[in-house]
Design a protein around this motif. Structure first.
Motif, PDB file in Angstrom:
ATOM      1  N   VAL A  91      27.344  -0.917  -7.660  1.00  0.00           N
ATOM      2  CA  VAL A  91      26.238  -0.296  -6.935  1.00  0.00           C
ATOM      3  C   VAL A  91      26.354  -0.602  -5.446  1.00  0.00           C
ATOM      4  O   VAL A  91      27.009  -1.557  -5.036  1.00  0.00           O
ATOM      5  CB  VAL A  91      24.865  -0.788  -7.463  1.00  0.00           C
ATOM      6  N   LEU A  92      25.674   0.207  -4.656  1.00  0.00           N
ATOM      7  CA  LEU A  92      25.657   0.039  -3.215  1.00  0.00           C
ATOM      8  C   LEU A  92      24.959  -1.281  -2.884  1.00  0.00           C
ATOM      9  O   LEU A  92      23.867  -1.556  -3.366  1.00  0.00           O
ATOM     10  CB  LEU A  92      24.918   1.204  -2.567  1.00  0.00           C
ATOM     11  N   LYS A  93      25.601  -2.101  -2.069  1.00  0.00           N
ATOM     12  CA  LYS A  93      25.028  -3.393  -1.696  1.00  0.00           C
ATOM     13  C   LYS A  93      23.947  -3.161  -0.645  1.00  0.00           C
ATOM     14  O   LYS A  93      24.162  -2.462   0.338  1.00  0.00           O
ATOM     15  CB  LYS A  93      26.114  -4.322  -1.146  1.00  0.00           C
ATOM     16  N   GLU A  94      22.798  -3.766  -0.884  1.00  0.00           N
ATOM     17  CA  GLU A  94      21.677  -3.630   0.044  1.00  0.00           C
ATOM     18  C   GLU A  94      21.919  -4.485   1.284  1.00  0.00           C
ATOM     19  O   GLU A  94      22.466  -5.580   1.203  1.00  0.00           O
ATOM     20  CB  GLU A  94      20.384  -4.069  -0.633  1.00  0.00           C
ATOM     21  N   ALA A  95      21.492  -3.988   2.410  1.00  0.00           N
ATOM     22  CA  ALA A  95      21.611  -4.734   3.658  1.00  0.00           C
ATOM     23  C   ALA A  95      20.600  -5.876   3.673  1.00  0.00           C
ATOM     24  O   ALA A  95      19.487  -5.730   3.175  1.00  0.00           O
ATOM     25  CB  ALA A  95      21.367  -3.811   4.842  1.00  0.00           C
ATOM     26  N   ARG A  96      20.998  -7.005   4.238  1.00  0.00           N
ATOM     27  CA  ARG A  96      20.073  -8.128   4.368  1.00  0.00           C
ATOM     28  C   ARG A  96      19.135  -7.854   5.536  1.00  0.00           C
ATOM     29  O   ARG A  96      19.566  -7.352   6.580  1.00  0.00           O
ATOM     30  CB  ARG A  96      20.831  -9.426   4.606  1.00  0.00           C
ATOM     31  N   PRO A  97      17.873  -8.204   5.394  1.00  0.00           N
ATOM     32  CA  PRO A  97      16.947  -7.976   6.504  1.00  0.00           C
ATOM     33  C   PRO A  97      17.266  -8.911   7.677  1.00  0.00           C
ATOM     34  O   PRO A  97      17.687 -10.044   7.478  1.00  0.00           O
ATOM     35  CB  PRO A  97      15.574  -8.299   5.904  1.00  0.00           C
ATOM     36  N   LEU A  98      17.064  -8.411   8.868  1.00  0.00           N
ATOM     37  CA  LEU A  98      17.281  -9.206  10.059  1.00  0.00           C
ATOM     38  C   LEU A  98      16.150 -10.217  10.204  1.00  0.00           C
ATOM     39  O   LEU A  98      15.020  -9.946   9.806  1.00  0.00           O
ATOM     40  CB  LEU A  98      17.342  -8.316  11.300  1.00  0.00           C
ATOM     41  N   PRO A  99      16.411 -11.359  10.790  1.00  0.00           N
ATOM     42  CA  PRO A  99      15.334 -12.331  10.990  1.00  0.00           C
ATOM     43  C   PRO A  99      14.305 -11.788  11.973  1.00  0.00           C
ATOM     44  O   PRO A  99      14.627 -11.005  12.878  1.00  0.00           O
ATOM     45  CB  PRO A  99      16.048 -13.559  11.548  1.00  0.00           C
ATOM     46  N   ALA A 100      13.076 -12.208  11.780  1.00  0.00           N
ATOM     47  CA  ALA A 100      12.006 -11.758  12.676  1.00  0.00           C
ATOM     48  C   ALA A 100      12.237 -12.325  14.078  1.00  0.00           C
ATOM     49  O   ALA A 100      12.684 -13.457  14.241  1.00  0.00           O
ATOM     50  CB  ALA A 100      10.658 -12.232  12.135  1.00  0.00           C
ATOM     51  N   SER A 101      11.938 -11.529  15.067  1.00  0.00           N
ATOM     52  CA  SER A 101      12.105 -11.978  16.453  1.00  0.00           C
ATOM     53  C   SER A 101      10.749 -11.952  17.150  1.00  0.00           C
ATOM     54  O   SER A 101      10.495 -11.117  18.009  1.00  0.00           O
ATOM     55  CB  SER A 101      13.119 -11.123  17.185  1.00  0.00           C
ATOM     56  N   ASP A 102       9.899 -12.833  16.728  1.00  0.00           N
ATOM     57  CA  ASP A 102       8.533 -12.857  17.266  1.00  0.00           C
ATOM     58  C   ASP A 102       8.541 -12.986  18.719  1.00  0.00           C
ATOM     59  O   ASP A 102       8.645 -13.498  19.579  1.00  0.00           O
ATOM     60  CB  ASP A 102       7.723 -13.973  16.600  1.00  0.00           C
TER      61      ASP A 102
END
Length: 102
Positions: A91-102
């Motif tokens: 299956v297509l590998k999901e992208a990891r979410p980027l860290p929040a940049s508050d």
């Protein structure tokens, strides 16, 4: 036919234009198919025509993985065939979410 692969190995579909590069793979040989036909390690080994598929195929630049995340393949040339290991379609590998940049 099980293949012994290592990261960086190029893999080709025997029957269509799909080409992949191994990113992650176990040390044991795996039974890899693309479009239902065993994968080959050389473009010179290509033969035949692709079986008819009704949905998409691989997309260039996308990574494909199995449920256990023990195998990861990167598509370098798209085609209608889906990669599978021991009959399990990757299956297509999901992208990891980027860290929040508050």
């Amino acid at each position: 036919m099980p293949l012994s692969l290592k990261p960086g190995t190029r893999i080709f579909s025997a029957v269509d234009s799909t080409e992949l590069i191994v990113v992650k793979v176990p040390t044991t040989p795996i039974d890899l198919t693309i479009g239902g036909v065993p994968a080959v390690l050389s473009a010179a080994e290509k033969n035949g025509t692709a079986p008819a598929t009704s949905t998409g195929g691989t997309a260039i630049g996308k990574r494909y993985t199995n449920a256990g995340a023990t195998v990861e393949l990167l598509c370098t040339k798209p085609g209608p065939g889906f990669p599978a290991i021991d009959g399990e379609v990757l299956v297509l590998k999901e992208a990891r979410p980027l860290p929040a940049s508050d």
